[in-house]
Scaffold this motif. Structure first.
Motif, PDB file in Angstrom:
ATOM      1  N   ILE A  14       0.813  -1.227   0.000  1.00 51.56           N
ATOM      2  CA  ILE A  14       0.000   0.000   0.000  1.00 51.56           C
ATOM      3  C   ILE A  14       0.849   1.282   0.000  1.00 51.56           C
ATOM      4  CG2 ILE A  14      -1.636   1.334   1.426  1.00 51.56           C
ATOM      5  CD1 ILE A  14      -3.144  -1.321   1.812  1.00 51.56           C
ATOM      6  N   PRO A  15       1.860   1.391   0.865  1.00 57.13           N
ATOM      7  CA  PRO A  15       2.679   2.624   0.805  1.00 57.13           C
ATOM      8  C   PRO A  15       3.305   2.829  -0.582  1.00 57.13           C
ATOM      9  CG  PRO A  15       3.147   1.404   2.821  1.00 57.13           C
ATOM     10  CD  PRO A  15       2.302   0.506   1.968  1.00 57.13           C
ATOM     11  N   ARG A  18       0.733   4.259  -3.024  1.00 53.67           N
ATOM     12  CA  ARG A  18       0.497   5.694  -2.798  1.00 53.67           C
ATOM     13  C   ARG A  18       1.639   6.534  -3.394  1.00 53.67           C
ATOM     14  NH1 ARG A  18      -0.371   6.831   3.170  1.00 53.67           N
ATOM     15  NH2 ARG A  18      -0.616   8.929   2.332  1.00 53.67           N
ATOM     16  N   LYS A  34      -2.997  17.857  -5.243  1.00 58.90           N
ATOM     17  CA  LYS A  34      -2.910  17.175  -3.935  1.00 58.90           C
ATOM     18  C   LYS A  34      -4.175  16.361  -3.636  1.00 58.90           C
ATOM     19  CE  LYS A  34      -1.570  18.248   0.815  1.00 58.90           C
ATOM     20  NZ  LYS A  34      -2.773  17.954   1.574  1.00 58.90           N
ATOM     21  N   ARG A  35      -5.340  16.981  -3.817  1.00 63.08           N
ATOM     22  CA  ARG A  35      -6.598  16.282  -3.527  1.00 63.08           C
ATOM     23  C   ARG A  35      -6.800  15.097  -4.495  1.00 63.08           C
ATOM     24  NH1 ARG A  35     -11.675  16.949  -0.711  1.00 63.08           N
ATOM     25  NH2 ARG A  35     -10.323  17.580   0.969  1.00 63.08           N
ATOM     26  N   PHE A  38      -4.758  12.135  -3.492  1.00 60.31           N
ATOM     27  CA  PHE A  38      -5.386  11.423  -2.375  1.00 60.31           C
ATOM     28  C   PHE A  38      -6.539  10.546  -2.882  1.00 60.31           C
ATOM     29  CE2 PHE A  38      -8.567  10.860   0.898  1.00 60.31           C
ATOM     30  CZ  PHE A  38      -7.812  10.447   1.984  1.00 60.31           C
ATOM     31  N   ILE A  39      -7.390  11.126  -3.717  1.00 61.23           N
ATOM     32  CA  ILE A  39      -8.583  10.410  -4.198  1.00 61.23           C
ATOM     33  C   ILE A  39      -8.192   9.180  -5.020  1.00 61.23           C
ATOM     34  CG2 ILE A  39     -10.518  10.634  -5.837  1.00 61.23           C
ATOM     35  CD1 ILE A  39     -10.900  13.501  -4.792  1.00 61.23           C
ATOM     36  N   SER A  41      -5.272   7.621  -5.081  1.00 60.87           N
ATOM     37  CA  SER A  41      -4.554   6.665  -4.229  1.00 60.87           C
ATOM     38  C   SER A  41      -5.541   5.837  -3.418  1.00 60.87           C
ATOM     39  CB  SER A  41      -3.623   7.380  -3.243  1.00 60.87           C
ATOM     40  OG  SER A  41      -2.678   8.130  -3.924  1.00 60.87           O
ATOM     41  N   LEU A  42      -6.548   6.524  -2.851  1.00 63.70           N
ATOM     42  CA  LEU A  42      -7.521   5.817  -2.013  1.00 63.70           C
ATOM     43  C   LEU A  42      -8.322   4.814  -2.849  1.00 63.70           C
ATOM     44  CD1 LEU A  42      -8.887   5.351   0.707  1.00 63.70           C
ATOM     45  CD2 LEU A  42     -10.324   7.348   0.286  1.00 63.70           C
ATOM     46  N   VAL A  45      -6.042   1.879  -3.595  1.00 60.54           N
ATOM     47  CA  VAL A  45      -5.821   1.076  -2.377  1.00 60.54           C
ATOM     48  C   VAL A  45      -7.069   0.255  -2.050  1.00 60.54           C
ATOM     49  CG1 VAL A  45      -5.514   1.274   0.144  1.00 60.54           C
ATOM     50  CG2 VAL A  45      -4.005   2.532  -1.401  1.00 60.54           C
ATOM     51  N   GLU A  46      -8.252   0.876  -2.189  1.00 62.14           N
ATOM     52  CA  GLU A  46      -9.493   0.142  -1.897  1.00 62.14           C
ATOM     53  C   GLU A  46      -9.696  -1.013  -2.882  1.00 62.14           C
ATOM     54  OE1 GLU A  46     -11.070   0.284   0.724  1.00 62.14           O
ATOM     55  OE2 GLU A  46     -10.728   2.270   1.542  1.00 62.14           O
ATOM     56  N   ILE A 106     -16.759   3.528  -1.242  1.00 62.21           N
ATOM     57  CA  ILE A 106     -15.797   4.643  -1.285  1.00 62.21           C
ATOM     58  C   ILE A 106     -15.357   4.863  -2.733  1.00 62.21           C
ATOM     59  CG2 ILE A 106     -13.419   5.327  -0.681  1.00 62.21           C
ATOM     60  CD1 ILE A 106     -13.871   4.105   2.097  1.00 62.21           C
ATOM     61  N   LEU A 110     -15.919   8.234  -5.177  1.00 59.46           N
ATOM     62  CA  LEU A 110     -14.774   9.045  -5.606  1.00 59.46           C
ATOM     63  C   LEU A 110     -14.563   9.072  -7.118  1.00 59.46           C
ATOM     64  CD1 LEU A 110     -12.104   7.917  -2.956  1.00 59.46           C
ATOM     65  CD2 LEU A 110     -13.432  10.031  -2.947  1.00 59.46           C
TER      66      LEU A 110
ATOM     67  N   ALA B  23      -1.991  -1.615   5.660  1.00 61.20           N
ATOM     68  CA  ALA B  23      -0.579  -1.902   5.952  1.00 61.20           C
ATOM     69  C   ALA B  23      -0.219  -1.549   7.397  1.00 61.20           C
ATOM     70  CB  ALA B  23       0.320  -1.134   4.980  1.00 61.20           C
ATOM     71  N   PHE B  52      -3.914   9.682   5.826  1.00 64.83           N
ATOM     72  CA  PHE B  52      -4.533   8.734   4.894  1.00 64.83           C
ATOM     73  C   PHE B  52      -5.285   7.679   5.689  1.00 64.83           C
ATOM     74  CE2 PHE B  52      -4.613   5.029   2.062  1.00 64.83           C
ATOM     75  CZ  PHE B  52      -4.988   5.596   0.857  1.00 64.83           C
ATOM     76  N   ASP B  83      -8.561  15.641   3.884  1.00 65.98           N
ATOM     77  CA  ASP B  83      -8.849  14.451   3.082  1.00 65.98           C
ATOM     78  C   ASP B  83      -9.500  13.346   3.924  1.00 65.98           C
ATOM     79  OD1 ASP B  83      -7.756  15.626   0.813  1.00 65.98           O
ATOM     80  OD2 ASP B  83      -5.745  14.859   1.216  1.00 65.98           O
ATOM     81  N   ILE B  90     -18.033  10.634   3.270  1.00 67.43           N
ATOM     82  CA  ILE B  90     -18.625   9.748   2.249  1.00 67.43           C
ATOM     83  C   ILE B  90     -19.029   8.391   2.823  1.00 67.43           C
ATOM     84  CG2 ILE B  90     -17.593  10.892   0.241  1.00 67.43           C
ATOM     85  CD1 ILE B  90     -15.491   8.872   0.067  1.00 67.43           C
TER      86      ILE B  90
END
Lengths: 134, 117
Positions: A14-15, A18, A34-35, A38-39, A41-42, A45-46, A106, A110, B23, B52, B83, B90
């Protein structure tokens, strides 16, 4: 620009995932911001968590293929596995009734579009538009 | 990842820095459940340094909340940042957790509840 790589079904990646999205943002001239980093990456990851937990049932020897296509207006992310499939709509319906996991809802919240294709490999395809940051 | 804990009266304030995801969850769980095993049942998470969070991280704090409420305790969340706040929105976790702007308000809310009784 297109990137493809494979990882085994372990959360320890996961790291790395990202950091990879941050690198894609830099290479694409900060289209995500930046936002957006995050979106995306999330969501990635999900999708990977979903493959580990539901497709491979926590086994760490499965393979997950990841593809990222950087377009002018959007980013396409594909996460493919060969484990047990699932019903995308059913999962989201369960969440709306207060049941089930939060990972796919999620992603649905997104991403502009989410599609799940089953076959020899099951693939979750997500589309993120750069103007979807808010 | 960095973990700090502090006791304010009978409330354990947890400060976790970095990510709360699949993780890092095993380490987070280990540290927090050590405190739970010692008998603590009132917790405040200072989320100011969490950058995060994923559904696995959320799942852990939800199961912790349920376990603590069974023991008449609670798990409150404070200082959510941009974030991570969006992820709480959500997933509608504001309905499940008591969320506060700062740690002091969250700690004080345990005392106010005690006074009401």
């Amino acid at each position: 620009m297109c990137f493809t790589f494979s990882i085994t079904s372990r959360p320890t990646y996961i790291p790395f995932l990202r950091r990879f999205i941050s690198a894609v943002d830099r290479l694409s001239g900060r289209r995500l911001g930046k936002r957006g980093v995050f979106i995306v990456s999330l969501a990635l990851v999900e999708a990977v968590n979903n493959a580990i937990v539901h497709a491979y049932k926590g086994r760490s020897d499965g393979w997950i293929d990841i593809s990222i296509k950087v377009g002018f207006k959007h980013l396409l992310i594909g996460v493919a596995e060969t484990g047990a499939g699932f019903c995308l709509k059913g999962r989201i319906r369960r969440f709306s009734k207060g049941k089930g996991g939060r990972g796919l809802p999620i992603i649905r919240a997104l991403m502009r579009d989410v599609e799940y294709r089953t076959g020899k490999k099951n693939q979750l395809i997500m589309r993120y538009c750069y103007d979807d940051k808010e | 990842m960095r973990f700090e804990s502090e006791e304010i009266g009978d409330v354990a304030v947890l400060k976790w820095s970095g990510s709360l995801d699949a993780a890092s969850v095993p380490e987070f769980k280990k540290k927090v459940y050590e405190i739970v095993e010692k008998g603590a049942s009132k917790f405040v998470l200072d989320a100011s340094q969490i950058d995060f969070v994923d559904s696995i991280g959320l799942g852990v704090i939800i199961s912790l909340l349920r376990r603590l409420r069974q023991k008449k305790g609670d798990f409150k969340v404070s200082c959510l940042q941009g974030d991570v706040k969006m992820v709480f929105d959500i997933t509608r976790l504001y309905k499940l957790f008591e969320v506060y702007e700062d740690v002091d308000d969250a700690v004080r809310s345990f005392r106010q509840r005690r006074k009401k009784k």
